[in-house]
Design an enzyme around this catalytic site. Structure first.
Site, PDB file in Angstrom:
ATOM      1  N   GLY A 721      -4.558   1.901  -7.963  1.00  0.00           N
ATOM      2  CA  GLY A 721      -4.986   0.517  -7.869  1.00  0.00           C
ATOM      3  C   GLY A 721      -4.491  -0.131  -6.595  1.00  0.00           C
ATOM      4  O   GLY A 721      -3.513   0.305  -5.994  1.00  0.00           O
ATOM      5  N   CYS A 722      -5.166  -1.202  -6.198  1.00  0.00           N
ATOM      6  CA  CYS A 722      -4.807  -1.887  -4.953  1.00  0.00           C
ATOM      7  C   CYS A 722      -3.442  -2.557  -5.052  1.00  0.00           C
ATOM      8  O   CYS A 722      -2.572  -2.374  -4.204  1.00  0.00           O
ATOM      9  CB  CYS A 722      -5.883  -2.896  -4.588  1.00  0.00           C
ATOM     10  N   TYR A 723      -3.255  -3.362  -6.113  1.00  0.00           N
ATOM     11  CA  TYR A 723      -1.950  -3.982  -6.326  1.00  0.00           C
ATOM     12  C   TYR A 723      -0.860  -2.898  -6.402  1.00  0.00           C
ATOM     13  O   TYR A 723       0.229  -3.049  -5.854  1.00  0.00           O
ATOM     14  CB  TYR A 723      -1.950  -4.742  -7.654  1.00  0.00           C
TER      15      TYR A 723
END
EC number: 2.7.2.8
Length: 906
Positions: A721-723
Site C-alpha cells: 500500500g501507498c501509506y
C-alpha cells in the site's frame, strides 16, 4: 565561545581539555582550532559541552552537520575554512533586498556558521529602501543614475547615511536576538575618494581598507557588520557601491570565499534559462564574454569578478547565491548557486611525448595504489598508452588526471580509464572542470568506481545511468540513449564485474591473457578494449562506507526528463542487499495484461509501460470502458475489454501473457487469480490491492525493505500500500532502537486521488477545501500491513486533504535510549545508501516536492530534548512509488530486467 556566556565558555574549555587539545584551544578561536586538529571527535565534544549549558547552540551545531550534504563534505570544507585566520573565511555582501525580504533567514544561517566557529565579514547595502525613501521625498529616482551608478547629491547622501545606519543596526540587533554577538563598524574601515565629483557628486571608490577594526571585532568574538559607505581622508562621507565595497574588502582581507547574496540565486544562461553552476575563469572567461546573451549587468559582473579574483590567491572563489542556500553552497561539492573561480588551465595529451614529465605522471598514477605489484601494473599500463589512442587531461599541478580511451571501430563508447584527484583538487572543483571537458570531447562515456569510494555521490551527479553488480563496483555512463547499447554494456559489466574497471581503475586494460577464455558479449565483439579486462587498478581513495545517495543519478544532457530512459540497479550496505541474480538478463519484451485500468493507478502504470523498452501491453480490462480505445499508449492500438475470470483462464492457458497486473479494488481480484492458477501456467501475477498482502504464500513486493532475491524468484507478488510503503521506509532503520512495549504512531495525510475515482466525500474537492478529513482512525488495513511487515505494533491515523496526489507522514517513534539527530540521520543514510528511489534529507520533506516523482523522501529527524523520542517525516506519491512505480520495480525484478528500467529518475 563568542556567543555563549562565561559558564558555557568554561564548559567548552573543559571539554577541549579533556580531549587533550592544546592550550591554544582556550582562545576565542576555539572551534576553529578544534576543527583543524580533530574535526569530528572534537565537534562531538564541543556539541555536548554546548548542550549542557546552551541547548540552542548544540542544536545549531548538530543541525549544520546533519542537514548539509554528507558529513564528509561538511568536515572537508569546515577544515578548509578553519585553516586560515578568522577574518579570512569569507566576505559576504548583503544587498538591501535581502535585508528587506530575507533578514531572519539570513541571520539564522549566520548564527549556524558562527556556532561552528566561523566569522564572516558582513558588508551591506540598502538600495531598494533608499529608492523608497527618496520617492517619498519627491526625488526623481529613475533619472538619478548614470552607467549603473546612483548620482548622490547632498540631500540623497543625508537620507542614505541615516538609512544605512538604521539598516546596519537592524541587522546587528537581529543577530544579537539570536545570541550572536555582532559589532556595527560604521566608520574607520573604508577610505575613499570621489569617483567623479562633477558627474556623480558624493559617490566614492575605495582606496584603502583599514583591517584593524575588523580584526579587533573578530578577536573579541563579534561578527563585523559594515555598511557600504566610505570616508575621504578629511572625513567626508561618500556613498559606495556595495559590490565594489565587498571587492575592496576581499582584496584587502584575501578570504577563501566572497559571497554575493542574490534573490536570483546565481547567474543564468539567458538562452537556456538554466542556472550556471560554475565558471572557470582561466578557461571560460573569453567564451562567456563572447556569448551574445552575456551583456549589461551579467557582462559587468563577470568582468568585475574576474578582475577581483586575479588579485586574490588561486584558492579564493566567488559565490552568487540565495541566502537560503548559502550553507549548501559553502559545504557541498555540488553547491547551489553560481561559483566563479580562476580554476586551473587544463593540459591535454594524445601521446606519451605530450607529457612534460613522465616520472611525475608515474607518481600521480600511483596515488592511492596499494599492493606489491603496483609498479609492474603501472609499467604495463604506460606501455599500453604508447601503442593505443588515448586522450589525457591534467592541471598544472597535476592535482587531477583523467585518461580516456576513445571509441574503437564498431563502437561509439569511450571509456574513462583513469580518473585520479587529490582532496585539495576536489575542494577547488577540479573534478567538475575536467568532466566539463570530457562531456564536450566524448559524447558517450562509461566508467566504473568502487562502491565505497568517498566521492561516489559526485559520480552519480555526472552520470545518466548506473548499475551496481553487487560485488562492490558501480558502472556509470552518460550519453547512451540506445537500449541495445545500454543492455550490452550492462551485460558485460554483470558478467565480468571488476574486469571492466579502468583506472577509475586502470588495470582493467592490462591482463589480456584471460580474455581468450572468456565468452564475448556483443559489446566485447565491437570493442576489443573490453576483451582485455581483468583486475582493477583504482586511483580513487577509499571510504569506510558507501554514501547516502548511491543509486540516485541526476538527469543531465539534452534529453528531456520525461523521455530519458534509466537503467540503474543499485546495491546497498543495508542488511537486505538489493541485487537479485536475474537483473537485466532478459532481452525479450514481456507481454502484459492489465486488469482494472479505469482508476488513477492503472493510468499511471500505463504511462510507465508506454515508455518502457521491454514491456509490451497487450490487454487492458475495464467494465466501464469496454469498447473504447485506450488513450496514452503509443506502441499499439488497444481497445478496452471486459474480461471475465473465464476469459482470463483461457488466455492464461495459451501462455501468451508473461505478467498479469491486477489493479482492482480490494476484495475483487480473487476470482481472476484463481482462474490463472487453474490454467496450469506459472505466469507472474502482481496484485495492487490489499487482498494478498497478508497471504504468506505471496511475496510482499517492497524491494527496499524485503530481500530482492525473493522478488526475483516470485510468481505471486502483492504490491504494498501507498501509506504502508512510506511508513515502513520511515520506521525501518530505527527498528532495533524502538522502546519496548511502546509503538510508533503514524499521522498520515493523503491527497484525494487516494480515495479513488468513485465519488465520495473523501474526493469531493468542495468538501475538502479549507478542510482536513480523518477516517478509519483505528484498524485501517494499512495499520495492519505496516505492523505485520515491521514485526511491531504501529498506530496509523489517516487523513485526506485537498491536494490531488502525494502523501505526508509525521511519524512519532519512541526510543529505548537517548539518541542524537545526527546519529539517527546517519542510520537512515546508511540504511538507504544505494536506493535509487529513497532520498534521505535533513529537513522535513514536502508533498509538493514528491508529487509526480517516483520515490520516497524521508527527513525531519527532530529529537525531543530527552533524546528518547524522534519525529520522522516521509513523503511519497501514492500513485507512483505508492503503487504504479513500485509495481514496475517488481515486474522488472521478476521478469529479469534491471530493477529501475523504465522508471524516471527521482
Amino acid at each position: 565561545m563568542h556567543c555563549i556566556r562565561a559558564p558555557a565558555v568554561r564548559a567548552v574549555t573543559q571539554a577541549a581539555t579533556r580531549s587533550k587539545c592544546s592550550s591554544r584551544l582556550l582562545s576565542r578561536s576555539t572551534p576553529r582550532a578544534i576543527v583543524a586538529s580533530s574535526q569530528h571527535a572534537v565537534l562531538r565534544h564541543y556539541a555536548t559541552a554546548l548542550g549542557q549549558t546552551h541547548p540552542s547552540a548544540r542544536s545549531a551545531v548538530i543541525n549544520i552537520l546533519s542537514n548539509i550534504g554528507s558529513k564528509r563534505e561538511v568536515e572537508q570544507y569546515l577544515a578548509q575554512f578553519s585553516s586560515v585566520s578568522s577574518q579570512q573565511f569569507a566576505v559576504i555582501k548583503v544587498g538591501g533586498a535581502i535585508l528587506r525580504d530575507h533578514l531572519n533567514n539570513l541571520c539564522e544561517v549566520l548564527r549556524r556558521l558562527n556556532y561552528m566557529g566561523l566569522y564572516p565579514i558582513i558588508v551591506h547595502g540598502a538600495g531598494p529602501q533608499l529608492n523608497k525613501l527618496l520617492e517619498a521625498a519627491g526625488v526623481d529616482v529613475e533619472n538619478r543614475w548614470e552607467g549603473g551608478i546612483r548620482i548622490t547629491d547632498g540631500k540623497t547622501l543625508g537620507v542614505a547615511r541615516k538609512l544605512f545606519l538604521e539598516e546596519n543596526l537592524k541587522l546587528v540587533e537581529t543577530l544579537e536576538a539570536l545570541d550572536v554577538r555582532a559589532r556595527p563598524i560604521t566608520s574607520g574601515v573604508l577610505t575613499a575618494q570621489y569617483l567623479d565629483k562633477e558627474k556623480y557628486e558624493f559617490v566614492g571608490k575605495i582606496t584603502e581598507v583599514n583591517k584593524k577594526p575588523i580584526e579587533a571585532a573578530i578577536n573579541d568574538g563579534f561578527l563585523p557588520v559594515i555598511p557600504s559607505m566610505g570616508e575621504t581622508v578629511d572625513g567626508q562621507v561618500l556613498n559606495v557601491n556595495a559590490d565594489m565595497t565587498a571587492g575592496a574588502l576581499a582584496e584587502a582581507i584575501q578570504p577563501l570565499k566572497i559571497v554575493y547574496l542574490s534573490e536570483q540565486g546565481g547567474l543564468f544562461n539567458k538562452e537556456t534559462g538554466k542556472k550556471i553552476s560554475a565558471i572557470n575563469l582561466d578557461e571560460e572567461y573569453d567564451y562567456y564574454m563572447n556569448q551574445s546573451w552575456v551583456k549589461y549587468g551579467t557582462r559587468l559582473k563577470i568582468k568585475e569578478l574576474n578582475e577581483l579574483l586575479v588579485k586574490l590567491p588561486r584558492s579564493s572563489s566567488v559565490a552568487i547565491i540565495h541566502p537560503d542556500n548559502l550553507e549548501k553552497e559553502l559545504f557541498t561539492h555540488k553547491g547551489a548557486g553560481t561559483l566563479l573561480r580562476r580554476g586551473d588551465k587544463l593540459h591535454t595529451a594524445i601521446a606519451m611525448s605530450d607529457f612534460p614529465d613522465i616520472q611525475r605522471l608515474r607518481s600521480v598514477l600511483k596515488r592511492n595504489r596499494e599492493g606489491a605489484d603496483a609498479e609492474a601494473v603501472l609499467d604495463r599500463f604506460l606501455r599500453q598508452l604508447e601503442t593505443r589512442p588515448f586522450k589525457a587531461y591534467w592541471d598544472e599541478r597535476m592535482e587531477a588526471l583523467a585518461v580516456v580511451l576513445p571509441p574503437v571501430q564498431g563502437s561509439s563508447l569511450a571509456q574513462l580509464a583513469t580518473y585520479t584527484i587529490t582532496k585539495s583538487g576536489w575542494l577547488t572543483n577540479l573534478a567538475d572542470n575536467i568532466f566539463q571537458n570530457l562531456k564536450r570531447d566524448f559524447p558517450k562515456l562509461f566508467w566504473t568506481v568502487k562502491q565505497d569510494d568517498e566521492n561516489l555521490t559526485w559520480f552519480f551527479d555526472q552520470a545518466e545511468g548506473s548499475l551496481n553488480n553487487g560485488k562492490g563496483d558501480v558502472l556509470f555512463w552518460y550519453g547512451i540513449d540506445n537500449a541495445e547499447e545500454v543492455r550490452a554494456l550492462m551485460t558485460e559489466f554483470s558478467l565480468h564485474g571488476r574486469k571492466m574497471h579502468g583506472d577509475v581503475n586502470l588495470e582493467s586494460q592490462l591482463a589480456a591473457q584471460q580474455s581468450a577464455h572468456q565468452a564475448q558479449t556483443p559489446l566485447q565483439a565491437s570493442n576489443p578494449m573490453l576483451q582485455q579486462q581483468t583486475r582493477a587498478f583504482s586511483t580513487f581513495p577509499r571510504a569506510s562506507q558507501a554514501l547516502s545517495q548511491l543509486g540516485r543519478p541526476k538527469a543531465t544532457g539534452s534529453l528531456s526528463h520525461q523521455s530519458r530512459r534509466h537503467y540503474a540497479t543499485a546495491s546497498t550496505t543495508n542488511p537486505n542487499p538489493p541485487l537479485g541474480s536475474r537483473n537485466n538478463t532478459n532481452s525479450r519484451p514481456s507481454t502484459i495484461a492489465l486488469i482494472g485500468a479505469r482508476g488513477y493507478t492503472g493510468q499511471a502504470l500505463i504511462e510507465l509501460l508506454n515508455t518502457h523498452p521491454n514491456m509490451d501491453l497487450r490487454h487492458v480490462s475495464s467494465r466501464e470502458l469496454a469498447g473504447k480505445k485506450l488513450q496514452g499508449y503509443d506502441k499499439r492500438e488497444i481497445i478496452y475489454e471486459n474480461l471475465t475470470p473465464e476469459d482470463i483462464r483461457r488466455m492464461a492457458e495459451k501462455g501468451d501473457i508473461d505478467c498479469w497486473v491486477m489493479a482492482l479494488p480490494n476484495g475483487v481480484c480473487r476470482p481472476y487469480v484463481d482462474a490463472i492458477d487453474g490454467s496450469g501456467k506459472d505466469t507472474l501475477v502482481i496484485d495492487l490491492s490489499a487482498d494478498y498482502r497478508f497471504d504468506s504464500s505471496w511475496t510482499y513486493g517492497l524491494p527496499e525493505i524485503v530481500e530482492r532475491s525473493s522478488i526475483v524468484k516470485a510468481k505471486r507478488i502483492s504490491n504494498p500500500g501507498c501509506y504502508a510503503t512510506a511508513a515502513q521506509v520511515g520506521i525501518a532503520p530505527l527498528l532495533p532502537f524502538i522502546a519496548p512495549e511502546q509503538q510508533p504512531v503514524v499521522f498520515g495525510v493523503s491527497g484525494y486521488s487516494g480515495a479513488g475515482t468513485k465519488p465520495s466525500p473523501k474526493n469531493d474537492v468542495a468538501n475538502l477545501t479549507n478542510n482536513l478529513i480523518p477516517y478509519s482512525l483505528t484498524d485501517h488495513v494499512h495499520e495492519r500491513e505496516i505492523s505485520r511487515q515491521l514485526g511491531i505494533e504501529v498506530a496509523f491515523i489517516p487523513h485526506v486533504a485537498v491536494w490531488f496526489q502525494g502523501i505526508h507522514h509525521t511519524i512519532n517513534i519512541p526510543l529505548a535510549s537517548p539518541m542524537a539527530a545526527r546519529d539517527i540521520r546517519n542510520l537512515y543514510q546508511d540504511r538507504y545508501a544505494g536506493e535509487s528511489l529513497i532520498k534521505t534529507i535533513g529537513e522535513s520533506p514536502q508533498v509538493k516536492n514528491i508529487s509526480g516523482k517516483h520515490g520516497v523522501e524521508v527527513g525531519g529527524f527532530a529529537v525531543h530534548s530527552s533524546g528518547k523520542r524522534v519525529v520522522v517525516n516521509a513523503t511519497i506519491d501514492n500513485l507512483l512509488k505508492g503503487a504504479a512505480t513500485q509495481c514496475l520495480q517488481n515486474m522488472n525484478l521478476s521478469l529479469g530486467y534491471a530493477e529501475f528500467e523504465g522508471i524516471p529518475k527521482m
